[in-house]
Design an enzyme around this catalytic site. Sequence first.
Site, short mmCIF file in Angstrom:
data_model
loop_
_atom_site.label_atom_id
_atom_site.label_comp_id
_atom_site.label_asym_id
_atom_site.label_seq_id
_atom_site.Cartn_x
_atom_site.Cartn_y
_atom_site.Cartn_z
N ASN A 69 -78.34 -13.18 -15.10
CA ASN A 69 -77.99 -12.66 -13.73
C ASN A 69 -76.92 -11.40 -14.11
O ASN A 69 -76.50 -10.73 -13.18
CB ASN A 69 -77.72 -13.78 -13.21
CG ASN A 69 -78.96 -14.94 -12.57
OD1 ASN A 69 -80.05 -14.76 -13.66
ND2 ASN A 69 -78.56 -16.28 -12.91
N ARG A 116 -94.43 -6.91 -8.11
CA ARG A 116 -94.16 -7.97 -8.94
C ARG A 116 -95.57 -8.95 -9.44
O ARG A 116 -95.52 -9.62 -8.25
CB ARG A 116 -92.94 -8.49 -9.33
CG ARG A 116 -91.81 -8.05 -9.30
CD ARG A 116 -90.12 -9.00 -8.85
NE ARG A 116 -89.17 -8.59 -7.54
CZ ARG A 116 -88.19 -6.80 -9.00
NH1 ARG A 116 -88.62 -7.13 -9.71
NH2 ARG A 116 -87.23 -7.32 -7.88
N HIS A 175 -92.44 -4.20 0.74
CA HIS A 175 -92.33 -5.95 -0.49
C HIS A 175 -93.45 -6.94 0.87
O HIS A 175 -92.72 -8.14 0.01
CB HIS A 175 -90.83 -5.97 -0.09
CG HIS A 175 -90.23 -7.22 -0.53
ND1 HIS A 175 -89.81 -8.64 0.25
CD2 HIS A 175 -89.61 -7.04 -1.39
CE1 HIS A 175 -89.63 -9.10 -0.57
NE2 HIS A 175 -89.32 -8.59 -2.03
N ARG A 186 -87.52 -2.52 -8.77
CA ARG A 186 -86.03 -2.70 -9.25
C ARG A 186 -87.35 -3.71 -10.49
O ARG A 186 -87.27 -5.50 -10.85
CB ARG A 186 -85.13 -3.53 -9.30
CG ARG A 186 -83.69 -2.97 -9.53
CD ARG A 186 -82.71 -3.31 -9.08
NE ARG A 186 -81.80 -3.54 -8.18
CZ ARG A 186 -81.57 -3.94 -7.27
NH1 ARG A 186 -81.16 -4.71 -7.20
NH2 ARG A 186 -80.96 -3.22 -5.89
N HIS A 228 -87.53 -19.53 -3.27
CA HIS A 228 -87.67 -18.84 -2.97
C HIS A 228 -88.49 -17.58 -2.07
O HIS A 228 -88.91 -16.82 -1.62
CB HIS A 228 -88.26 -18.27 -3.67
CG HIS A 228 -88.45 -16.48 -4.00
ND1 HIS A 228 -89.93 -15.49 -3.65
CD2 HIS A 228 -87.71 -14.86 -4.33
CE1 HIS A 228 -89.98 -14.33 -3.87
NE2 HIS A 228 -88.69 -14.28 -4.12
N ARG A 247 -80.23 -19.30 -0.55
CA ARG A 247 -79.80 -19.88 -2.08
C ARG A 247 -78.48 -18.99 -2.63
O ARG A 247 -78.35 -19.76 -3.49
CB ARG A 247 -81.76 -19.45 -2.11
CG ARG A 247 -81.21 -19.65 -4.15
CD ARG A 247 -82.49 -19.18 -4.76
NE ARG A 247 -82.16 -17.75 -5.26
CZ ARG A 247 -83.04 -16.53 -5.13
NH1 ARG A 247 -84.09 -17.24 -5.44
NH2 ARG A 247 -82.85 -14.70 -5.71
#
Length: 692
Positions: free
Chosen positions: A56, A382, A442, A412, A599, A571
Site C-alpha cells: 500500500n 480489472r 468504471h 491503474r 469494497h 473504509r
Amino acid sequence: MAANVPAPQRPTHVPVEWVDRDRSLLDFHARVLHWAQRDDVPLLERVRYLAIVAGNLDEFFEVRAALYVRLCEPQAALDAIEPAAQAALSAAAHRLVEEQYAVYHDRIVPALEQAGIHIIPHRKRSAAQKRWVKAYFDREVRPLLLPIGLDPAHPFPQVASRSLNFIVRLAGKDAFGRVNEVAILKVPKNLPRIVRLPKSLGGKRILAVTISSVIRAHLPELFTGRTVVEFAQFRVTRHSDLSIDEADARNLRTALRQGLEHRNYGQSVRLEVSADCSPFLLQGLLRQFALPASALYPIRGPLNLVWMHELIALVQQPRWLFPHYEPTFPRGLLGHASIFERLRAGDVLLHHPFESFDGVLAFLREAVSDPDVLVIKQTIYRTGTDSALMELLRQAVQRGKEVTVVVEIKARFDEEANLHWAEQLESIGALVVYGVVGLKTHAKMLLVSRRESRGIRRYAHLSTGNYNPRTAAGYTDLGYLTSRPDVTADVENVFALLSNQSRIPKLNKLILAPFSLQRYLLEWIDRTAQAALSGRAARIIVKVNALTDEKLMDALVRAGQAGVGIDLLVRGACMLPAQIPGKTDRIRVRSIVGRFLEHSRIFSFLAGEEEVLLLSSADWMNRNMLRRVELAWPIDDPALRERIRQECLQYYLDDRADAWDLQGDGRYVPVQASAPDAEGAQAKLMATYRAT
C-alpha cells in the site's frame, strides 16, 4: 383552502475544515498495520497484513507523493501545497514506516521464531548453513549478477522503480589501473526474495534466508582484486501514474503502451536505504535521484517487506492461517436449472465473498451455451491476467454470438492485463471499445440479449466490484441480477453511449456519472435536510471506500446541522471530520478493516415518507462523480432492500471487533468490544452464510 405554511428555516451553516486526503489515506494504512499486531490473528495472516501495508505504501508513493517531492526542488512553485502540509505529511509517512519496522522487529520476528520459523542473517548461520548458502549463491545467483563500476563510460545505470539494488564503495584500482570507487549492483527481479534451507539443516525448524543477505555475504567475490570498503542496499520509488494526453493521442492503445514502457523510470519520489548507509554513499544517492532529505527513508531491516508474501507461500502451514472459508453458491440461484428462468421470476442479489463469484460465472456460462442468446455486452475494469470470465467471452465469440466488450485500458496498474485481453478478444472478432476519451469507464455491467417467444428479452448483471474471480474471493461486493425491462433498457442505452457516444434518452432507473449522479445525491441529501427541519424522520447511511468530494461533504455537513442523523462507513480516505461539537456532531464516520477488503458502495436516504436505497460502482470522490462513467441503481424489491440494510449496513454499524470511529480531533479510535468474544461484521456474515 389550506393556510400557507412557511418553509422551515435552515440553521446558519457552520463551515468545517476538511481533513487532508493523503493524511487520511496514511491513517487507513495504519489501521491495516494494526492487524499485524493483533494476537487474535493467525501468525501468517499477521505477516500478510505487514506485507499488504508495504505494498500500500509503495502505491501511495507511486501515485500521491510526486507533488510533495517537487515542492522541495528549488525551482518548484511553492504555492501548490502549503509547506506546513507538506512537512506534516512527510512526518506522518516517516512515522508509519518506523512503526511498520517496529512491528516487524518487535512483534513479527519474535512470533515467527517462537513458531519455529527463522530468517537467519549471515552472522548467525552455522558453518553447514554457510556452505549451503555459498553453493546456492554460486549456482543460482552469481550467474545473474553484473556489477557496474561507475566512470565516464559507465554512468549510473537506470534503476527501475521498487527494484532492489546495492551501492558499493571500493578500494584499490580496477584492471586498467584507474580509481573508480563506486559500483552499482542490480538484484534481478526474477530471483526469489526469500529462500528456504533444506530440512537437513534445520531439523524441525523452518529456516530461510533473504536473497539480499545471500548477496551481501558474497559481495567481495564479485569484485576480484578490489576491496569492498562499504556498501548499502537501496530502493527508489518513482512516480508511476501514467499521464497521457488522450485528446492528442491518435491511438489511445498505442499511446498507453508507450507510457507503460517508461512507467518504471519516472520521477523519483522516495529513496529507501539501509539504516547503516554511510554519509558518502547516501549523499551520492540523493544527488543521483535529485531528492531532498525529506524523501529519504533509512530502513532498519530488510528493504521492501512486500517479500513477506513469499514467506507465507514458502511456509505453507494452514494452522497459521485463517480457517478456510468456502463461500456458498448464491442462495438466490439455488434450485433453478436455468438462471434466465429464475430472473424472470424476480431479481437476485449476490453478496461476495460470502457467496461465491460462481454465480456470475454461471450466468455468463449459461449465456454462452444457450443457442437463443444472440448478444453479450460487458465492461471490463480489472479482470486479472488469468480470467475464467474472459475465457467465456472468447467462447461466446467462437460460438457465433455478438460480443461487445468495453475495456478500460487506463485502469491503474491493470493496464497491461486489460490491453492483453482487449487484443485477444479483438483478434477473434469481438467488438472492443476503449471507453470515452477523457473519462475512465468504471461502471460494472454485463448485458445478455436472448431471443424468446415474445421477442428479445434482456438480462443484466450490475456490480459494485470488478469482474475478477480472484479479488471477488477477498473483497466485499454486491452483485445484482435482473431481467426488469426498465433496468435492462437503461443498461443497453449506457452501452450505446460508450460505443458511439451519442446522446441517450432519459434513463428509467440507472443514475449515470458524470451526467447526473452527483446532482442526484445532492438532491437526496437536501431532501433529508428539509425533512429534518420539518420534524420528519431523516437519516443517511453511506458505505463507500473513500469520501473526498467537497460538494457532497458540504451537503452532508449542512444536512447534519439541520438535524439529519448521518452514518458514514468509509473504509479508506475520508476528508469529512466527524463528531465536532456544533459542526458535525450528528455525523459518525466509521472504518471497518477486516479479513476481507471492504469494497461495496451503498447509499441509503430517508426523508420523511420517501426512501431510496442505491447500489453503485462509485465512491464519493470528485473523480468518480465528474471524470468517470459510473452507475448507481435503486433496489426496489423489499426483501432485497431489507437484506442489504441488515447485512451490509446494520451489521457494520453494530461491529465491536473490527471497527474504528473517527474522532473530532481527526484520530481513528478502535471501537471497544462490548464483550470479550465480540464478533465483527465479516465474521458474523461468514457464520450466517455457513448456516444457510
